[in-house]
Scaffold this active site. Sequence first.
Site, PDB file in Angstrom:
ATOM      1  N   TYR A  70       1.592 -22.906  41.401  1.00  0.00           N
ATOM      2  CA  TYR A  70       0.268 -23.520  41.474  1.00  0.00           C
ATOM      3  C   TYR A  70      -0.764 -22.404  41.383  1.00  0.00           C
ATOM      4  CZ  TYR A  70       2.378 -28.006  42.255  1.00  0.00           C
ATOM      5  OH  TYR A  70       3.125 -29.151  42.085  1.00  0.00           O
ATOM      6  N   ASN A 107      -9.591 -18.826  41.829  1.00  0.00           N
ATOM      7  CA  ASN A 107      -8.524 -18.590  42.806  1.00  0.00           C
ATOM      8  C   ASN A 107      -7.248 -18.018  42.207  1.00  0.00           C
ATOM      9  OD1 ASN A 107     -10.062 -19.346  45.024  1.00  0.00           O
ATOM     10  ND2 ASN A 107      -9.521 -21.504  44.809  1.00  0.00           N
ATOM     11  N   ASN A 109      -3.433 -21.239  42.856  1.00  0.00           N
ATOM     12  CA  ASN A 109      -3.894 -20.355  43.929  1.00  0.00           C
ATOM     13  C   ASN A 109      -2.905 -19.260  44.309  1.00  0.00           C
ATOM     14  OD1 ASN A 109      -6.001 -22.117  43.844  1.00  0.00           O
ATOM     15  ND2 ASN A 109      -5.754 -22.894  45.903  1.00  0.00           N
ATOM     16  N   HIS A 139      -8.184 -26.762  33.984  1.00  0.00           N
ATOM     17  CA  HIS A 139      -7.604 -25.631  34.717  1.00  0.00           C
ATOM     18  C   HIS A 139      -6.321 -25.119  34.059  1.00  0.00           C
ATOM     19  CE1 HIS A 139      -8.734 -23.414  38.158  1.00  0.00           C
ATOM     20  NE2 HIS A 139      -7.979 -23.969  39.071  1.00  0.00           N
ATOM     21  N   ASP A 180      -9.056 -20.211  32.655  1.00  0.00           N
ATOM     22  CA  ASP A 180     -10.293 -20.963  32.462  1.00  0.00           C
ATOM     23  C   ASP A 180     -11.447 -20.309  33.212  1.00  0.00           C
ATOM     24  OD1 ASP A 180     -10.617 -22.882  35.221  1.00  0.00           O
ATOM     25  OD2 ASP A 180      -8.611 -22.118  34.780  1.00  0.00           O
ATOM     26  N   TYR A 192      -1.109 -32.341  35.903  1.00  0.00           N
ATOM     27  CA  TYR A 192      -2.105 -31.337  35.531  1.00  0.00           C
ATOM     28  C   TYR A 192      -2.113 -31.008  34.035  1.00  0.00           C
ATOM     29  CZ  TYR A 192      -2.035 -30.774  40.560  1.00  0.00           C
ATOM     30  OH  TYR A 192      -2.081 -31.018  41.901  1.00  0.00           O
TER      31      TYR A 192
END
Length: 186
Positions: A64, A112, A66, A19, A91, A14
């Site tokens: 993560y 989220n 969420n 994100h 973001d 990532y």
Amino acid sequence: MRLIVGLGNPGKLYDKTRHNIGFEVIDRLSESLKIPLDQAKLKGIYGMGFVNGEKLILLKPLTYMNLSGESIRAVMDYYDIALEDLLVIYDDLDLPVGKIRLRQKGSAGGHNGMKSTIAHLGSQEFNRIRVGIDRPPAGMSVVDYVLDRFREDEQEIMDDVIKKCAEACEAWLQKPFIQVMNEYNQ
């Protein structure tokens, strides 16, 4: 004590994705303020230091996106940090690439990581910096888009935006957030 949080997803997969812009701002602050991110607990990686005689924590949640609120809540509880001493960077699909928007409160707007943060804090009233990443092109899913890297022409813009966000964070360590909003929301 103040807490600046950048939202993102952990791991090389990532790195540098749309994100993860919050993580990139925290990395920039870590470097400029000389606060190493050397502690891994409370579901995040963070560093602590002093700026203008005040203790500051820089946090990258490792839950993560969420579940970001889990780490933020844990750090705030452990260090007894008040809601007004929190700043979250993330973001935003609803702003064009290169645009930032500082706010003192607001909804998650479908993000989220912010949904989790708001749920765990029990409030929408905390400082934030929304970083524009724009909407995906026709035919591309939102998930694929936010987990994609910036195009070369966008990356140049984002390098400046990361610098500008870090400067806004540093300004907040010296003056009221409302004043920083007025300066950086132009």
